[in-house]
Write an enzyme that holds these catalytic residues in place. Structure first.
Site, PDB file in Angstrom:
ATOM      1  CD  GLU A   1      -4.051  -5.880  -5.133  1.00  0.00           C
ATOM      2  OE1 GLU A   1      -3.925  -6.341  -3.997  1.00  0.00           O
ATOM      3  OE2 GLU A   1      -4.923  -5.057  -5.427  1.00  0.00           O
TER       4      GLU A   1
ATOM      5  N   GLY B   1      -1.364   1.352  -1.044  1.00  0.00           N
ATOM      6  CA  GLY B   1      -0.640   2.605  -1.191  1.00  0.00           C
ATOM      7  C   GLY B   1       0.228   2.651  -2.415  1.00  0.00           C
ATOM      8  CB  THR B   2       0.289   3.722  -5.595  1.00  0.00           C
ATOM      9  OG1 THR B   2      -0.846   4.593  -5.677  1.00  0.00           O
ATOM     10  CG2 THR B   2      -0.152   2.273  -5.724  1.00  0.00           C
TER      11      THR B   2
ATOM     12  CD  GLU C   1      -5.166   0.464   1.611  1.00  0.00           C
ATOM     13  OE1 GLU C   1      -5.309   0.153   0.423  1.00  0.00           O
ATOM     14  OE2 GLU C   1      -5.079   1.651   2.003  1.00  0.00           O
TER      15      GLU C   1
END
Length: 149
Positions: free
Chosen positions: A64, A82-83, A109
């Protein structure tokens, strides 16, 4: 973790990034610089850090970006939520992408992250100039230009 959940439920926080302190043995001593370099070779982060603050040492990596400013003065941010690990199998990668896009927790989120990013950017950007150009886009991690030794 329980405190973060309680603070969210109480309205004190909207989201929290939970981390943990990991005690290390006295011997063998950890070489944080070498650990960081090994992590850079194994990751493709948009940003990373290595720090030592009064004896608290840490190394970390994130896909990010908090804020980017282009040569034209355009400001952008890439809030992530989320990943999933990606592999060589395109079918499995597609399944994992679909899982992210359908997960209510991940959607919430991401929406919270985008809203908070907009609120933060309002403080430094011209009134009326903000726009969300992408929402819930699934991307592969960027390649690092860091030398791979």
């Amino acid at each position: 973790m329980a405190r973060a959940v309680a603070d969210i439920r109480a309205g004190l926080l909207e989201k929290a990034v939970v981390s943990r302190k990991v005690p290390l043995p006295a011997e063998p001593r950890v070489d944080f610089s070498e650990t960081y370099l090994a992590g850079r070779r194994a990751n493709t982060p948009a940003r990373s850090y290595l720090m030592d603050l009064g004896g608290y040492r840490a190394a970390g990596f994130s896909p990010e970006t908090v804020l980017e400013v282009g040569e034209d003065g355009r400001v952008s941010t890439q809030p992530l939520a989320g990943t999933r690990a990606r592999g060589a199998d395109p079918v499995e990668n597609a399944r994992r992408s679909a899982e992210l896009l359908a997960d209510p927790k991940e959607i919430h989120e991401h929406a919270v992250s985008v809203r908070l990013a907009l609120e933060e950017m309002e403080a430094v950007c011209r009134l009326g100039s903000l726009a969300v150009e992408e929402f819930m886009a699934v991307r592969a991690a960027r390649c690092s230009t860091w030398p791979r030794g």
